[in-house]
Design a protein around this motif. Structure first.
Motif, PDB file in Angstrom:
ATOM      1  N   LEU A 252       5.157  -3.805  -1.534  1.00  0.00           N
ATOM      2  CA  LEU A 252       4.234  -3.718  -2.657  1.00  0.00           C
ATOM      3  C   LEU A 252       2.943  -4.472  -2.381  1.00  0.00           C
ATOM      4  N   ILE A 253       1.818  -3.737  -2.372  1.00  0.00           N
ATOM      5  CA  ILE A 253       0.477  -4.318  -2.360  1.00  0.00           C
ATOM      6  C   ILE A 253      -0.342  -3.522  -3.373  1.00  0.00           C
ATOM      7  N   SER A 254      -1.672  -3.743  -3.396  1.00  0.00           N
ATOM      8  CA  SER A 254      -2.527  -2.915  -4.244  1.00  0.00           C
ATOM      9  C   SER A 254      -3.872  -2.724  -3.557  1.00  0.00           C
ATOM     10  N   ALA A 255      -4.846  -2.219  -4.295  1.00  0.00           N
ATOM     11  CA  ALA A 255      -6.191  -1.993  -3.762  1.00  0.00           C
ATOM     12  C   ALA A 255      -7.203  -2.640  -4.689  1.00  0.00           C
ATOM     13  N   THR A 256      -8.390  -2.892  -4.158  1.00  0.00           N
ATOM     14  CA  THR A 256      -9.410  -3.572  -4.937  1.00  0.00           C
ATOM     15  C   THR A 256     -10.789  -3.131  -4.480  1.00  0.00           C
ATOM     16  N   GLY A 257     -11.816  -3.648  -5.152  1.00  0.00           N
ATOM     17  CA  GLY A 257     -13.199  -3.330  -4.833  1.00  0.00           C
ATOM     18  C   GLY A 257     -13.749  -2.209  -5.681  1.00  0.00           C
ATOM     19  N   PHE A 258     -15.068  -2.105  -5.746  1.00  0.00           N
ATOM     20  CA  PHE A 258     -15.709  -1.085  -6.575  1.00  0.00           C
ATOM     21  C   PHE A 258     -15.214   0.299  -6.221  1.00  0.00           C
ATOM     22  N   ASN A 259     -15.058   0.561  -4.931  1.00  0.00           N
ATOM     23  CA  ASN A 259     -14.644   1.881  -4.479  1.00  0.00           C
ATOM     24  C   ASN A 259     -13.143   2.001  -4.273  1.00  0.00           C
ATOM     25  N   ALA A 260     -12.394   0.966  -4.631  1.00  0.00           N
ATOM     26  CA  ALA A 260     -10.925   0.974  -4.507  1.00  0.00           C
ATOM     27  C   ALA A 260     -10.481   1.295  -3.083  1.00  0.00           C
ATOM     28  N   ASN A 261     -11.246   0.833  -2.100  1.00  0.00           N
ATOM     29  CA  ASN A 261     -10.939   1.172  -0.703  1.00  0.00           C
ATOM     30  C   ASN A 261     -10.486  -0.029   0.122  1.00  0.00           C
ATOM     31  N   THR A 262     -10.227  -1.162  -0.537  1.00  0.00           N
ATOM     32  CA  THR A 262      -9.788  -2.361   0.176  1.00  0.00           C
ATOM     33  C   THR A 262      -8.357  -2.693  -0.208  1.00  0.00           C
ATOM     34  N   LEU A 263      -7.476  -2.754   0.778  1.00  0.00           N
ATOM     35  CA  LEU A 263      -6.098  -3.155   0.529  1.00  0.00           C
ATOM     36  C   LEU A 263      -6.081  -4.623   0.126  1.00  0.00           C
ATOM     37  N   LYS A 264      -5.404  -4.906  -0.959  1.00  0.00           N
ATOM     38  CA  LYS A 264      -5.348  -6.266  -1.507  1.00  0.00           C
ATOM     39  C   LYS A 264      -3.955  -6.827  -1.247  1.00  0.00           C
ATOM     40  N   ILE A 265      -3.883  -7.813  -0.366  1.00  0.00           N
ATOM     41  CA  ILE A 265      -2.601  -8.378   0.063  1.00  0.00           C
ATOM     42  C   ILE A 265      -2.582  -9.843  -0.357  1.00  0.00           C
ATOM     43  N   ARG A 266      -1.682 -10.178  -1.273  1.00  0.00           N
ATOM     44  CA  ARG A 266      -1.718 -11.476  -1.938  1.00  0.00           C
ATOM     45  C   ARG A 266      -0.282 -11.904  -2.291  1.00  0.00           C
ATOM     46  N   PRO A 267       0.534 -12.175  -1.284  1.00  0.00           N
ATOM     47  CA  PRO A 267       1.955 -12.446  -1.536  1.00  0.00           C
ATOM     48  C   PRO A 267       2.195 -13.867  -2.036  1.00  0.00           C
ATOM     49  N   PRO A 268       3.387 -14.152  -2.511  1.00  0.00           N
ATOM     50  CA  PRO A 268       3.738 -15.538  -2.830  1.00  0.00           C
ATOM     51  C   PRO A 268       3.514 -16.442  -1.623  1.00  0.00           C
ATOM     52  N   LEU A 269       3.232 -17.710  -1.879  1.00  0.00           N
ATOM     53  CA  LEU A 269       2.926 -18.649  -0.801  1.00  0.00           C
ATOM     54  C   LEU A 269       4.129 -18.963   0.080  1.00  0.00           C
ATOM     55  N   VAL A 270       5.309 -18.519  -0.325  1.00  0.00           N
ATOM     56  CA  VAL A 270       6.509 -18.731   0.485  1.00  0.00           C
ATOM     57  C   VAL A 270       6.744 -17.574   1.459  1.00  0.00           C
TER      58      VAL A 270
END
Length: 448
Positions: free
Chosen positions: A410-428
Motif C-alpha cells: 500500500l502506497i499512494s500518489a501526490t502532487g498537482f498532477n498526481a504523478n508522484t508515488l508517495k511512500i511514507r511507511p511507519p518508522l519501524v
C-alpha cells in the motif's frame, strides 16, 4: 494557477475510488461500499480502484477480513507501527484510571509538554493541545491573526492543512470546488526537479514577496506563511535545504509569522532531525503537530514562542474538551518514548536510504521514473512520459499504485498532477520491508 481540467481539481481525490466502477468489484466488496455510501453519505472517499477492507494491524502489516496480509508503506499515523504494545498498554492503563480535560491539575500533560518542548530548541516554549492537525492549524492561524492584526495567509500551490472551515480555506489540494479564503495566496512549491536548485530559496522567497505585496495593496497584509517542510501534497520535495530560510526572512520583514506544519514531516519522519523544519535551519514562530503524535490515538498540538501567544492568552481563553485529555497524553508520551528508545530516527535514515537507492536502481531500468527524492522515511518517485520534457505521467503513477495494491503493498500518489508515488511507511519499516516494496514495484512497472 495550473490547468484546472486535471481530475484532481474537480473535487476528486488522488488515488480515490470511483463509485461508477462498483459493478467491477466482487459482490461482497460492492455490497460493503453501497452500505457505506448509504450510511455515511457522499462526501467520504475510499482509496484504490479496488478498495481495501482492513480488519486489524500489527507493526507494518495490515490484514483484511480473510487474513490476507498487506505491507503498509503509506501510513504515518502510526509511526511506531500498528497496535504498538507500549501505546496499547499506556492507553488502557490511563483509561482505567482517569480520562478528563485540562481544567484540572494533572502531571501527565505537564510531563509530556516538558518532554515535547525539549525537542524544538529555538524560541518555542509553550505547548497547547488539540485533537487533530486541522484543529492545531486552525488554532495557529487564530493566534497569528490576533498577533499581527492581519488576515493574509500564504501557502504552497497544492498544500493541505486541514478540513475545518478556516483550514480548508487555505488547503488548495482539496480541489477547485473547495473555495479558498479571500486573503489566501498561493506560491509555487520548490520543484527541485524543474527549478534551478542553485537559488531555489531566493526564487521561492521572491514569489512569497510578490504575494505579500498583493495582500498589502488590497488593504491588509500578512498574518502567516504556513508550510509543510516535506511539501507532501505538492509532490514531496526535500533538497536543497536552503529553501525556507530566505522565505522566513521575507515573511518576518513583512511582520508575518512563520508556521511550520509538522503533521506529516515531524516526529522523526525526515530522519536526520526530529522536526522537518530543522533540516532547513529555520526557527519558526509556531509549530503544529497531528497525525503521528499518538500512534493512532487522536492527539495533536501547537508549540509556540511566548511573545507570539502572550496577547492571545491575555485577551481570550483557550479550551478544548478533549484536547490534551489524560488518555491522549498517555498515548503521546508512549509514542515519543518509543521513537527515542527504539532509535527510529536512525532507522528512518538507514531504511529510507535503502528505499531511495533502490528506486534509483529501478530508474535505470524503467525510464518512466523521472526523479527520486525524499529524506528519512518519506520518498517521492515522480513518473514522467519523457525524461527530456519531464511531462507528468499520472496514468502510470496511478497504475503503479493500484498494481501494488493488487500485490498487497500500500502506497499512494501526490502532487498537482498526481504523478508522484508517495511512500511514507511507519518508522519501524525494515530493510526487508523495503526490499519487498522495491521488488513488487519493479514487477508492477514491468507489467505496465
Amino acid at each position: 494557477m495550473r490547468n484546472a481540467a486535471t481530475p484532481s481539481r474537480r473535487g476528486r481525490m488522488v488515488n480515490g475510488f470511483d463509485p461508477a466502477t462498483l459493478h467491477e468489484l466482487r459482490e461482497r466488496t460492492s455490497a460493503q461500499i453501497q452500505r457505506r455510501m448509504r450510511l455515511l453519505g457522499p462526501a467520504y472517499r475510499l482509496f484504490y480502484r479496488n478498495p481495501v477492507e482492513i480488519s486489524r494491524g500489527s507493526g507494518v502489516m495490515l490484514y483484511d477480513a480473510d487474513g490476507a496480509e498487506y505491507l503498509d508503506a503509506y501510513n504515518n499515523v502510526v509511526p511506531i507501527g500498528h497496535c504498538h504494545p507500549r501505546v496499547v498498554e499506556a492507553v488502557t492503563r490511563q483509561m482505567q484510571t482517569l480520562c478528563t480535560h485540562t481544567r484540572y491539575i494533572q502531571e501527565g500533560i505537564l510531563d509530556y509538554a516538558e518532554d515535547l518542548l525539549g525537542t524544538f530548541g529555538g524560541r518555542i516554549e509553550h505547548a497547547m493541545f488539540t485533537c487533530t492537525g486541522s484543529e492545531a492549524n486552525d488554532l495557529a492561524l487564530r493566534i497569528a491573526k490576533h498577533y499581527t492584526g492581519k488576515q493574509g495567509i500564504i501557502v504552497t500551490s497544492e498544500a493541505y492543512h486541514g478540513n475545518s472551515e478556516l483550514t480548508a480555506g487555505f488547503s488548495p489540494s482539496m480541489g477547485e470546488n473547495s473555495p479558498l479564503g479571500a486573503y489566501v495566496r498561493r506560491v509555487p512549491a520548490p520543484d527541485s526537479y524543474r527549478v534551478d536548485s542553485n537559488d531555489i530559496g531566493g526564487w521561492m522567497a521572491g514569489h512569497v514577496a510578490a504575494q505579500i505585496e498583493d495582500l498589502q495593496r488590497r488593504g491588509d497584509g500578512l498574518a502567516a506563511f504556513i508550510v509543510d517542510s516535506a511539501f507532501s501534497s505538492d509532490g514531496v520535495f526535500s533538497d536543497p535545504t536552503t529553501v525556507l530560510g530566505p522565505v522566513a526572512e521575507v515573511v518576518r520583514k513583512a511582520g508575518g509569522l512563520f508556521i511550520a506544519d509538522e503533521v506529516q514531516s515531524g516526529f522523526g519522519r525526515m530522519g536526520s532531525d526530529f522536526w522537518g523544519y530543522q533540516r532547513h535551519g529555520v526557527d519558526p514562530d509556531i509549530v503544529t503537530m497531528g497525525k503521528p503524535m499518538g500512534n493512532g490515538y487522536p492527539v495533536a498540538g501547537v508549540a509556540v514562542a511566548p511573545e507570539v501567544v502572550e496577547t492571545f492568552g491575555h485577551d481570550m481563553r483557550y479550551f478544548n474538551t478533549f484536547g490534551g485529555n489524560s488518555v491522549a497524553m498517555a498515548a503521546a508520551q508512549a509514542t515519543l518514548d518509543v521513537i527515542r528508545d527504539e532509535g527510529l530516527l536512525e532507522n528512518a535514515v538507514r531504511v529510507g536510504t535503502v528505499i531511495r537507492n533502490g528506486m534509483s536502481d529501478l530508474a535505470r531500468k524503467h525510464d518512466r521514473i523521472g526523479d527520486v527524492r525524499g529524506a528519512g522515511l518519506y520518498t517521492g518517485v515522480e513518473l514522467v512520459k519523457d525524461r527530456s520534457s519531464k511531462e507528468p505521467d499520472a496514468a502510470t503513477a496511478l497504475a503503479a499504485v493500484n498494481g501494488l495494491r493488487e500485490r498487497r503493498v500500500l502506497i499512494s500518489a501526490t502532487g498537482f498532477n498526481a504523478n508522484t508515488l508517495k511512500i511514507r511507511p511507519p518508522l519501524v519499516f525494515s530493510e526487508a520491508n523495503a526490499d519487498q516494496l522495491l521488488t513488487e514495484l519493479d514487477a508492477v512497472l514491468n507489467e505496465i
